[in-house]
Design an enzyme around this catalytic site. Structure first.
Site, short mmCIF file in Angstrom:
data_model
loop_
_atom_site.label_atom_id
_atom_site.label_comp_id
_atom_site.label_asym_id
_atom_site.label_seq_id
_atom_site.Cartn_x
_atom_site.Cartn_y
_atom_site.Cartn_z
N ASP A 150 0.86 -1.19 0.00
CA ASP A 150 0.00 0.00 0.00
C ASP A 150 0.90 1.24 0.00
OD1 ASP A 150 -1.73 2.08 0.58
OD2 ASP A 150 -2.55 1.15 2.40
N ILE A 151 0.73 2.08 -0.99
CA ILE A 151 1.63 3.23 -1.11
C ILE A 151 1.43 4.25 0.02
CG2 ILE A 151 0.22 4.75 -2.58
CD1 ILE A 151 2.81 5.11 -4.30
N ASN A 193 -6.55 12.12 -11.69
CA ASN A 193 -7.23 12.40 -12.96
C ASN A 193 -6.99 13.88 -13.33
OD1 ASN A 193 -9.33 13.94 -11.53
ND2 ASN A 193 -10.03 11.93 -10.83
N GLY A 195 -9.51 3.93 -6.38
CA GLY A 195 -8.17 3.38 -6.53
C GLY A 195 -7.16 4.05 -5.62
N ASP A 216 -5.81 6.93 -5.84
CA ASP A 216 -6.16 8.33 -5.59
C ASP A 216 -7.03 8.45 -4.33
OD1 ASP A 216 -6.40 11.04 -6.05
OD2 ASP A 216 -7.64 10.85 -7.84
N SER A 271 -1.89 4.45 -14.35
CA SER A 271 -2.76 4.15 -15.52
C SER A 271 -3.22 2.70 -15.66
CB SER A 271 -2.12 4.58 -16.86
OG SER A 271 -2.20 5.97 -17.03
N THR A 272 -2.73 1.79 -14.82
CA THR A 272 -3.06 0.37 -15.08
C THR A 272 -4.28 -0.12 -14.31
OG1 THR A 272 -1.59 -0.55 -13.38
CG2 THR A 272 -0.64 -0.15 -15.56
N VAL A 325 -8.14 1.76 -13.29
CA VAL A 325 -9.34 2.24 -14.00
C VAL A 325 -9.00 2.71 -15.41
CG1 VAL A 325 -11.14 4.02 -13.94
CG2 VAL A 325 -10.51 2.84 -11.85
N TYR A 326 -7.77 3.22 -15.62
CA TYR A 326 -7.37 3.74 -16.93
C TYR A 326 -6.95 2.63 -17.91
CZ TYR A 326 -7.73 8.68 -15.57
OH TYR A 326 -8.17 9.92 -15.19
P1 ADP Z 1 -5.42 4.81 -12.86
O1 ADP Z 1 -6.70 5.60 -12.95
O2 ADP Z 1 -4.19 5.66 -13.18
O3 ADP Z 1 -5.49 3.56 -13.67
P2 ADP Z 1 -5.91 3.37 -10.35
O4 ADP Z 1 -5.86 3.92 -8.98
O5 ADP Z 1 -7.24 2.92 -10.86
O6 ADP Z 1 -5.25 4.48 -11.31
O7 ADP Z 1 -4.91 2.15 -10.46
C1 ADP Z 1 -3.50 2.28 -10.53
C2 ADP Z 1 -2.86 1.14 -9.77
O8 ADP Z 1 -2.85 1.46 -8.37
C3 ADP Z 1 -3.61 -0.22 -9.88
O9 ADP Z 1 -2.64 -1.25 -10.02
C4 ADP Z 1 -4.31 -0.32 -8.51
O10 ADP Z 1 -4.51 -1.67 -8.12
C5 ADP Z 1 -3.26 0.32 -7.63
N1 ADP Z 1 -3.66 0.75 -6.26
C6 ADP Z 1 -4.89 0.92 -5.74
N2 ADP Z 1 -4.79 1.27 -4.43
C7 ADP Z 1 -3.47 1.32 -4.13
C8 ADP Z 1 -2.71 1.60 -2.96
N3 ADP Z 1 -3.30 1.94 -1.79
N4 ADP Z 1 -1.34 1.53 -3.02
C9 ADP Z 1 -0.72 1.22 -4.18
N5 ADP Z 1 -1.37 0.95 -5.33
C10 ADP Z 1 -2.73 0.99 -5.31
#
Ligand code: ADP
Length: 179
Positions: free
Chosen positions: A16-17, A30, A38, A40, A125-126, A128-129
């Site tokens: 988890d970042i 976005n 996600g 964000d 981007s990987t 929802v995008y």
């Molecule tokens: P985007 O709209 O750029 O595609 P997303 O948030 O939908 O962004 O997804 C980008 C990546 O971040 C995906 O691999 C998603 O599983 C991942 N992600 C979601 N939550 C977290 C988190 N808390 N820490 C790290 N990565 C996450």
């Protein structure tokens, strides 16, 4: 997995970042900087309302795709959050790769400008995008590796990958870069 590039390291972790202790955490935002699901949503939840207020105050027009803006880290363990806007995947025909590369490059330049030594990226981007993760991993890792060969500011770039599949893609690409 940790690999040395120049005087710096690229590290891949599954996790988890929002809990990373680095100078800057990168958000996959976005173009409206409006918050979302996600990563964000997770970053805004953990950081508190302060960074959304800062985004609205400083960047009322949002941020173009392929670029990034800076806020404080709010309640996170980081000095800054860089809000990077990656491209929405539309099949690969509308310069998505250049836009994704540019989002990473701008974050790396911003890190140097703000004298950050350690930085954590999600897989921009990987989610929802819908950018295919193998293709995105190659762009992300190559762009960072090229930068690290010439940067004496950056010590560590950590990719924090949220699921095993994404981690596996990044690990495979990083391994091919060692040969
Ligand atoms: P985007 O709209 O750029 O595609 P997303 O948030 O939908 O962004 O997804 C980008 C990546 O971040 C995906 O691999 C998603 O599983 C991942 N992600 C979601 N939550 C977290 C988190 N808390 N820490 C790290 N990565 C996450």
């Amino acid at each position: 997995m940790i690999v040395q590039f120049g005087s710096a390291r690229i590290e891949l972790v599954l996790g988890d970042i929002t809990v990373q202790r680095v100078d800057v955490i990168v958000n996959a935002a976005n173009a409206q900087l409006a918050g979302g699901g996600g990563v964000d949503g997770a970053i805004h939840l953990a950081a508190g309302p302060e960074i959304m207020e800062e985004l609205q105050r400083r960047y009322p027009d949002g941020c173009p795709t392929g670029s990034a803006v800076v806020t404080s880290g709010g309640n996170l363990h980081s000095r800054y959050v860089f809000h990077a806007v990656g491209p929405i995947w539309q099949g690969g025909g509308i310069k998505e790769s250049g836009l994704l590369e540019s989002a990473y490059q701008i974050c790396l330049s911003l890190a140097e400008k703000h004298t950050c030594r350690t930085l954590a990226f999600p897989s921009i981007s990987t989610g929802v995008y819908r950018y295919p993760v193998d293709l995105a991993a190659e762009i992300a890792l190559r762009t960072v590796a090229v930068k690290l060969e010439t940067s004496d500011q950056l010590d560590l770039v950590r990719f924090v990958l949220f699921d095993q599949g994404t981690f596996g893609s990044y690990a495979r690409v990083l391994e091919t870069m060692l040969i």
